[in-house]
Design a protein around this motif. Structure first.
Motif, PDB file in Angstrom:
ATOM      1  N   ALA A  12       0.828  -1.200   0.000  1.00  0.00           N
ATOM      2  CA  ALA A  12       0.000   0.000   0.000  1.00  0.00           C
ATOM      3  C   ALA A  12       0.867   1.258   0.000  1.00  0.00           C
ATOM      4  O   ALA A  12       0.579   2.228  -0.721  1.00  0.00           O
ATOM      5  N   GLN A  13       1.925   1.269   0.795  1.00  0.00           N
ATOM      6  CA  GLN A  13       2.831   2.416   0.830  1.00  0.00           C
ATOM      7  C   GLN A  13       3.566   2.572  -0.495  1.00  0.00           C
ATOM      8  O   GLN A  13       3.819   3.701  -0.952  1.00  0.00           O
ATOM      9  N   SER A  60       1.110   4.105  -2.923  1.00  0.00           N
ATOM     10  CA  SER A  60       0.929   5.520  -2.630  1.00  0.00           C
ATOM     11  C   SER A  60       2.079   6.351  -3.183  1.00  0.00           C
ATOM     12  O   SER A  60       1.873   7.466  -3.674  1.00  0.00           O
ATOM     13  N   ARG A  61       3.273   5.801  -3.141  1.00  0.00           N
ATOM     14  CA  ARG A  61       4.457   6.541  -3.585  1.00  0.00           C
ATOM     15  C   ARG A  61       4.638   6.481  -5.091  1.00  0.00           C
ATOM     16  O   ARG A  61       5.223   7.379  -5.693  1.00  0.00           O
ATOM     17  N   GLY A 120      -0.070   4.375  -7.582  1.00  0.00           N
ATOM     18  CA  GLY A 120      -1.012   3.268  -7.517  1.00  0.00           C
ATOM     19  C   GLY A 120      -0.524   1.957  -8.092  1.00  0.00           C
ATOM     20  O   GLY A 120      -1.290   0.987  -8.187  1.00  0.00           O
ATOM     21  N   GLU A 164       4.272   8.312  11.354  1.00  0.00           N
ATOM     22  CA  GLU A 164       3.590   7.918  10.124  1.00  0.00           C
ATOM     23  C   GLU A 164       4.016   6.543   9.619  1.00  0.00           C
ATOM     24  O   GLU A 164       3.616   6.137   8.521  1.00  0.00           O
ATOM     25  N   ASN A 208       1.270   4.249   8.356  1.00  0.00           N
ATOM     26  CA  ASN A 208       0.256   4.878   7.516  1.00  0.00           C
ATOM     27  C   ASN A 208       0.322   4.301   6.103  1.00  0.00           C
ATOM     28  O   ASN A 208       1.331   4.451   5.411  1.00  0.00           O
ATOM     29  N   PRO A 209      -0.740   3.616   5.641  1.00  0.00           N
ATOM     30  CA  PRO A 209      -0.718   3.024   4.289  1.00  0.00           C
ATOM     31  C   PRO A 209      -0.496   4.051   3.191  1.00  0.00           C
ATOM     32  O   PRO A 209       0.036   3.718   2.127  1.00  0.00           O
ATOM     33  N   SER A 210      -0.911   5.281   3.405  1.00  0.00           N
ATOM     34  CA  SER A 210      -0.731   6.331   2.400  1.00  0.00           C
ATOM     35  C   SER A 210       0.455   7.227   2.732  1.00  0.00           C
ATOM     36  O   SER A 210       0.580   8.321   2.180  1.00  0.00           O
ATOM     37  N   GLY A 212       3.299   7.853   1.770  1.00  0.00           N
ATOM     38  CA  GLY A 212       4.300   7.799   0.720  1.00  0.00           C
ATOM     39  C   GLY A 212       4.977   9.121   0.443  1.00  0.00           C
ATOM     40  O   GLY A 212       5.669   9.268  -0.552  1.00  0.00           O
TER      41      GLY A 212
END
Length: 280
Positions: free
Chosen positions: A69-70, A73-74, A77, A147, A150-152, A154
């Motif tokens: 997920a990270q 985000s980076r 997608g 953070e 945190n999945p997002s 990035g």
């Protein structure tokens, strides 16, 4: 499945086979010669650290929902280009590297004649412990970041993805330097005696296919972040092929006809020849 997807899968498993098989010739040659003379423990020893880090990072990229997920985000997608065969290859490489290292560190266990290359150099030991300390420092930095889970996360915050990258970079560092001691040994001896050229040829083939697979995967995704997001896998193939070219040049050009020429073949077939003489 499209033709390109099929080609990527074929490239992946063939390079996995080539790179996996490349671990056997040196151990087999050492065993046939009952000696590790002409080679150094630096290569298999630092390989143990390299493949341990490679296995951990690949496992995280492939199985961890948080890391994936990270990563997404980076990198717009997208998903990591790590394949299951990458994990299998890393685990197999670690096991074979441990076996090969034991031939140098514990020659009596293998009934080998002790040689000068059984002790690791200060250079390799420095790289070994330096990489371990570096990864530990990054992990502590990530642990101090609010953070980190945190999945997002990035952006600019430190997250667990950064720790995985730090671990994966260990493999890159190892690949950059692991062949150097053996190149110097060959140069000093003016011979490739005791050093398996078969492992080099297999490694070179695997490098070509590994880069080919990553290029196809990035093309299919329509974004070259598949390479920029996984620079270790891309660099591994290129760096390995550069060193392979040096070893091939040493074996077939520079030291052609030296006392090491043909020793590998003779060593691997020594037992077969002994059996034939006994039968005669």
């Amino acid at each position: 499945m499209s033709l390109l997807e099929f080609t990527s899968a074929v490239f992946g498993w063939v390079y996995f086979l080539c790179w996996s098989l490349s671990f056997y010739p040196q151990s087999m040659l050492n065993y046939s010669r009952k000696s590790t003379s002409g080679t150094t423990v630096d290569f298999p020893l630092i390989n143990c650290l390299g493949f341990l880090s490679y296995m951990i990072s690949n496992y995280a990229f492939y199985y961890s929902p948080l890391i994936r997920a990270q990563y997404a985000s980076r990198y717009h997608g997208l998903t990591p280009t790590v394949q299951f065969n990458d994990i299998t290859f890393a685990a197999h490489g670690l096991l074979l590297s441990i076996i090969c290292t034991s031939q140098y560190l514990f020659p009596r266990l293998w009934s080998f004649t002790p040689s000068k290359g059984n002790k690791p150099s200060r250079f390799i030991l420095g790289i070994f412990f330096g990489c371990v300390v570096g990864v530990i420092l990054v992990i502590f930095i990530v642990l101090s970041s609010p953070e980190r889970n945190n999945p997002s996360g990035g952006g600019h915050a430190w997250v667990w993805l950064d720790a995985v990258y730090a671990i994966s970079y260990v493999k890159l560092i190892v690949t950059l330097i692991k062949y150097t001691p053996q190149v110097l040994v060959n140069y000093k001896n003016k011979s490739t005696r005791g050093w398996s050229i078969l492992q080099i040829l297999l490694d070179f083939t695997g490098g070509v296919l590994s880069i080919g697979q990553q290029g196809i995967d990035s093309w299919l995704q329509g974004d070259w972040s598949g390479i920029t997001g996984n620079p270790v896998k891309f660099a591994l193939g290129n760096v390995s092929m550069m060193y392979d070219a040096i070893f091939i040049t040493q074996h077939y050009v520079l030291y052609r006809g030296a006392d090491g020429k043909g020793v590998e073949r003779e060593g691997l077939l020594e037992r077969e020849g002994d059996d034939e003489r006994r039968i005669a």
